[in-house]
Design an enzyme around this catalytic site. Sequence first.
Site, PDB file in Angstrom:
ATOM      1  CE1 TYR A 168      -4.056   1.564  -0.300  1.00 52.41           C
ATOM      2  CE2 TYR A 168      -3.426   2.866   1.787  1.00 52.41           C
ATOM      3  CZ  TYR A 168      -4.288   2.577   0.495  1.00 52.41           C
ATOM      4  OH  TYR A 168      -5.498   3.383   0.396  1.00 52.41           O
TER       5      TYR A 168
ATOM      6  CD  GLN B  60       3.562   3.287  -9.512  1.00 55.45           C
ATOM      7  OE1 GLN B  60       2.406   2.849  -9.959  1.00 55.45           O
ATOM      8  NE2 GLN B  60       4.032   4.071 -10.183  1.00 55.45           N
TER       9      GLN B  60
ATOM     10  CB  SER C   1      -0.055   0.707   4.955  1.00 54.11           C
ATOM     11  OG  SER C   1       1.238   1.478   5.010  1.00 54.11           O
TER      12      SER C   1
ATOM     13  CG  HIS D 168       9.400  -2.160 -11.992  1.00 52.53           C
ATOM     14  ND1 HIS D 168       9.419  -1.257 -12.927  1.00 52.53           N
ATOM     15  CD2 HIS D 168       9.275  -1.287 -10.729  1.00 52.53           C
ATOM     16  CE1 HIS D 168       9.570   0.077 -12.501  1.00 52.53           C
ATOM     17  NE2 HIS D 168       9.172  -0.086 -11.332  1.00 52.53           N
TER      18      HIS D 168
ATOM     19  CD  GLU E 219      15.456   2.842 -12.208  1.00 51.86           C
ATOM     20  OE1 GLU E 219      14.181   2.869 -11.867  1.00 51.86           O
ATOM     21  OE2 GLU E 219      16.118   2.108 -11.622  1.00 51.86           O
TER      22      GLU E 219
ATOM     23  CD  GLU F 124      18.573  30.384 -16.999  1.00 48.43           C
ATOM     24  OE1 GLU F 124      18.337  29.287 -17.770  1.00 48.43           O
ATOM     25  OE2 GLU F 124      18.101  31.378 -17.229  1.00 48.43           O
TER      26      GLU F 124
END
Length: 311
Positions: free
Chosen positions: A11, A14, A39, A93, A179, A211
């Site tokens: 939880y 994502q 959670s 993944h 990555e 910048e």
Amino acid sequence: MFTQDILIIGYGAQAKAWALNLKDSARNVTIGLRKDSSSLALAKEKFETLVLEEESLSEYQNIILLTPDDQHASVLEKVSNQFREDQNIYYAHGFSVTYEKLAEKYPKQNHLLLAPKAIASEVRFNYETKGQMAAAISSEFSHSEQSKKAHQQLIKDLGITVEIAVSFKDETYGDLFSEQSILCSLIPYGAKASFDKLVEKGISPEMAYVECWHEVKLIADAMLKFGPKEFFGLISPNALMGGEKARQQIFDAKLLKIYDDLYSDIESGKFFQDSKVFDFQRLKSDVINEWDNHPLQELYEKIGTQLRPRN
């Protein structure tokens, strides 16, 4: 016969986005967590919950693993005695399936890749605004047409609009390499080094921030909107000349050798082996502390929050 639809294990950010999207697509979603998970109470506010150590997973047709990649093997091992043949296990993944051979360890289940190429807030935002969202998908470890149909329905219900068909390995290698080569290295640390150099030379920190940090988004947005050819046709003469001058000095044989080495570590499994003994929490704490004490963080809090995207 399966009597329950979707069990999401985890939880985090994502998982919350996936759960809300699927719920809004009229899917029946349950959140599975350990009994000591912090959670659990939060998940109960919006979803049915399941305590992994105490309740059965066998009635769920679709199990979505959204815990960190390095926890997948241990999570599946703990609940594997509850599996039923032809259950669908989804991964955001390909890492754990590629390196820990989970499809071989649990051959009676369907192992399916659904990897949105978006951070959690964008997964939710694009769903709510009916925006475009890409995902890498694979059903190479699926044994039945029924599971492939379930895969396609889940892709649709999550809000994916662009499907990139790949293997688990290709998604894993591409994700790990990008990555390291640019997304979490050249972009943030290049911005930091550039900021530091401008401030060292007397440019105001506020100007240097805009910048070197804020304009990263402007450039990235233009790249995505216009594509490579039109992007380089639109930028100013100074930007074009300066970019090419720097490219010749930065992207030399030394950098390309570094890229070769990074990819070789992924391909050989060295990166995976290193990750198993790495002190992730200590590294995370050190990196966050470094950035927390850098002027870029103070400037982000001062002016950057006024400029950040809404989603």
